[in-house]
Write an enzyme that holds these catalytic residues in place. Structure first.
Site, PDB file in Angstrom:
ATOM      1  N   HIS A   8       0.845  -1.189   0.000  1.00  6.74           N
ATOM      2  CA  HIS A   8       0.000   0.000   0.000  1.00  6.74           C
ATOM      3  C   HIS A   8       0.882   1.242   0.000  1.00  6.74           C
ATOM      4  O   HIS A   8       2.075   1.160   0.275  1.00  6.74           O
ATOM      5  CB  HIS A   8      -0.952   0.015   1.196  1.00  6.74           C
ATOM      6  N   GLU A  45      -7.681   7.462   9.571  1.00  4.58           N
ATOM      7  CA  GLU A  45      -7.256   7.096   8.221  1.00  4.58           C
ATOM      8  C   GLU A  45      -8.431   6.604   7.400  1.00  4.58           C
ATOM      9  O   GLU A  45      -9.456   6.185   7.939  1.00  4.58           O
ATOM     10  CB  GLU A  45      -6.167   6.020   8.274  1.00  4.58           C
ATOM     11  N   HIS A  70       7.378  11.467  -6.262  1.00  4.94           N
ATOM     12  CA  HIS A  70       5.996  11.253  -6.665  1.00  4.94           C
ATOM     13  C   HIS A  70       5.662   9.784  -6.811  1.00  4.94           C
ATOM     14  O   HIS A  70       6.541   8.933  -6.825  1.00  4.94           O
ATOM     15  CB  HIS A  70       5.695  11.996  -7.977  1.00  4.94           C
ATOM     16  N   GLU A 119       1.500  11.490 -10.702  1.00  2.00           N
ATOM     17  CA  GLU A 119       1.650  11.402 -12.154  1.00  2.00           C
ATOM     18  C   GLU A 119       0.702  10.328 -12.655  1.00  2.00           C
ATOM     19  O   GLU A 119       0.599   9.251 -12.056  1.00  2.00           O
ATOM     20  CB  GLU A 119       3.088  11.021 -12.513  1.00  2.00           C
TER      21      GLU A 119
END
Length: 145
Positions: A8, A45, A70, A119
């Site tokens: 994750h 969360e 990123h 991105e």
């Protein structure tokens, strides 16, 4: 013993609801968990599923500065205009792309309000390596002996 992949990715964010809108409406993620008062980790969360990825948004202080660090999500090139529209409809500033060489794939970059850079990339590692090999071979032809 071997690493199978990424389990994750966690993003620490100032506003969980704003990030939930970005992940859900902007990227198409599905929210699957909200700790909301049942903090099992270090803070509240939310969990999301995006494609086959498990994303976590955790309440906390945002990044102080923007950088080029990123995460890049794989998308089809034909989907980039739709993502651009969805993100801009949420008020997300889509950044001008960086210079590209032919064959390495198109990308769409944006920062969230917590200074994370994302991105959306329409290309693969094999395509990128092949494009770089072509460029390297072309530049080697023009080097004086």
């Amino acid at each position: 013993m071997s690493i199978r992949g990424i389990s994750h990715v966690t993003f620490v964010v100032a506003d969980l609801e704003r990030t939930a809108r970005l992940f859900g409406e902007g990227l198409g993620a599905r929210e699957v968990y909200d700790s909301a008062g049942r903090e099992h980790s270090i803070s509240r969360e939310k969990f999301f599923v995006l494609g086959d990825l498990w994303l976590v948004a955790m309440q906390g202080a945002p990044l102080a500065d923007r950088s080029y660090r990123h995460v890049a999500f794989a998308v089809d090139a034909a989907e980039l205009p739709g993502y651009r529209q969805r993100l801009q409809a949420l008020g997300v500033e889509v950044l001008p792309g960086r210079g590209r060489i032919e064959g390495e794939g198109e990308s769409l970059y944006f920062h969230d309000d917590d200074n994370h850079l994302f991105e959306l990339h329409a290309g693969t590692l094999d395509q990128r390596l092949a494009a770089y090999a072509v460029m390297d071979a072309a530049s080697a032809q023009f080097k004086p002996d």
